[in-house]
Design an enzyme around this catalytic site. Structure first.
Site, PDB file in Angstrom:
ATOM      1  N   THR A  43     117.796 169.179  14.174  1.00  0.00           N
ATOM      2  CA  THR A  43     117.538 168.280  13.035  1.00  0.00           C
ATOM      3  C   THR A  43     117.065 169.071  11.814  1.00  0.00           C
ATOM      4  O   THR A  43     117.482 168.788  10.687  1.00  0.00           O
ATOM      5  CB  THR A  43     116.447 167.256  13.423  1.00  0.00           C
ATOM      6  OG1 THR A  43     116.885 166.555  14.581  1.00  0.00           O
ATOM      7  CG2 THR A  43     116.166 166.281  12.302  1.00  0.00           C
ATOM      8  N   HIS A  46     119.942 170.693  10.154  1.00  0.00           N
ATOM      9  CA  HIS A  46     120.669 169.722   9.318  1.00  0.00           C
ATOM     10  C   HIS A  46     119.984 169.568   7.956  1.00  0.00           C
ATOM     11  O   HIS A  46     120.632 169.568   6.908  1.00  0.00           O
ATOM     12  CB  HIS A  46     120.730 168.348   9.981  1.00  0.00           C
ATOM     13  CG  HIS A  46     121.610 168.286  11.180  1.00  0.00           C
ATOM     14  ND1 HIS A  46     122.967 168.506  11.111  1.00  0.00           N
ATOM     15  CD2 HIS A  46     121.344 168.033  12.475  1.00  0.00           C
ATOM     16  CE1 HIS A  46     123.490 168.380  12.329  1.00  0.00           C
ATOM     17  NE2 HIS A  46     122.527 168.108  13.175  1.00  0.00           N
TER      18      HIS A  46
HETATM   19 ZN   LIG Z   1     113.574 168.051  17.647  1.00  0.00          ZN
END
Ligand SMILES: [Zn+2]
Ligand SMILES: [Zn+2]
Length: 350
Positions: A43, A46
């Protein structure tokens, strides 16, 4: 007083190291934590790259990061669950407690979930304040520099242990940092055969080191053939999907055994084509979508595996960096040639 923090400052790639005030004004139910170690999640990559998902999902500015270990240094007056000095990590999904799902105890699918370091200020910082209800106190006594990876380990545990793996054949699809943990978990709970399917050579080697019996390279081998061959033509009892890759997922529906199980964590930007009649209904398979961690059963399973020394956290971490080396750490993550990457924010002075 100021602290250093990596801030997703604007709608553009990168994270900016900034001076921020230490968030020591606590509301009821909150604690202030001195961050000792933090690990980089997919994440965070990203967010760093500022890809299509991030552009849709987040509203800068905010402090990124959600995987950490730290020491409680201050608590609000009403707090009794943790005390100053405790070593803690956090469940990163902050749930509402009042929606239909929370009321049923299915907190992991709360419809008002806020994610630390995505929707709120996170832990890529020297200090962070957190709701105490999300804190997990460490009882393992392990060096905190290993403990930040318990949250992603929870994802792996949730994916792997939803279905019983004992004496089963298991395929790990995608041996990135979380899939690699999956390999070790399958071994720890007595799977009879563990296959890993992964395109990256570095990660294939790690999978073998962590106990995979057979490692398949989908760029070189016919995956369905290779899996069937390894299972006497019967297919796999339990598929654990970490890749989110369209082809890999479509293949998995072909080699999962009749009556088999499939746990799916990887998220795919593409539409997956499945022959529902032949590969789901007539095969009688069970499918389970994995969202975060079961709160808080998964954390208990993680703590239990650590306490019984069934898992070695250090085996999942391939790189440690200093807190000021975010760029290097991100580059390592993005190269694919890593397991978990950890930034040591402060060496623990016990
Ligand atoms: Zn994580
Ligand atoms: Zn809720």
């Amino acid at each position: 007083m100021d602290m250093l923090a990596y801030v997703k400052a604007g709608r553009e790639p990168g994270l900016v190291l900034e001076h921020r005030p230490i968030p020591d004004q606590l509301l009821p139910g909150e604690a202030l934590i001195e961050i000792l170690a933090t690990s980089i999640c997919g994440t965070d990559v990203h967010l760093y790259k500022w890809d299509a998902w991030s552009q849709k999902r987040v509203k800068p500015p905010f402090i990124a990061g959600h995987e950490f270990s730290g020491r409680v240094i201050k608590v609000a007056p009403d707090v009794t669950r943790v005390k100053v000095g405790d070593i803690v990590s956090a469940e990163t999904h902050i749930v509402c407690g009042t929606c239909e799902f929370c009321q049923r105890g299915e907190y992991h699918v709360c419809e008002n979930t806020k994610i630390i370091g995505v929707d709120t200020d996170g832990c890529f910082a020297q200090y962070a304040k957190m709701p105490v209800s999300n804190l997990i106190v460490d009882h393992s006594g392990l060096d905190p520099k290993y403990l930040s990876i318990q949250e992603p380990l929870g994802n792996a545990v949730h994916t792997m242990l939803h279905f019983d793996l004992k004496d089963r054949s298991v395929a790990i699809v995608g041996a990135g940092p979380i899939g690699l943990m999956g390999v070790a978990i399958a071994r720890a709970v007595g799977a009879k055969q563990v296959l890993a399917i992964e395109i990256n050579e570095y990660r294939r080697n790690l999978a073998a080191k962590l106990g995979a019996d057979l490692v398949i390279n989908p760029l070189k081998e016919d995956v369905i053939q290779a899996v069937l061959q390894a299972t006497n033509g019967r297919g796999i009892d339990v598929v654990c999907e970490f890749s989110g890759n369209k082809t890999a997922i479509e293949q998995a529906f072909k080699y999962v055994k009749a009556g088999g199980k499939m746990s799916m964590l990887g998220i795919s930007p593409q539409t997956i084509e499945i022959d529902i009649s032949n590969d789901v209904v007539f095969k009688g398979i069970h499918l389970y979508g994995v969202v975060g961690r079961e709160m808080f059963r998964t954390w208990e399973q993680v703590a239990d595996l650590l306490k019984r020394k069934k898992l070695d956290l250090s085996a999942f971490i391939t790189h440690f960096y200093r807190f000021d080396q975010m760029e290097e750490a991100m580059a390592t993550m993005m190269s694919g040639n890593s397991g978990k990457v950890v930034l040591v924010v402060k060496e623990d002075a016990k």
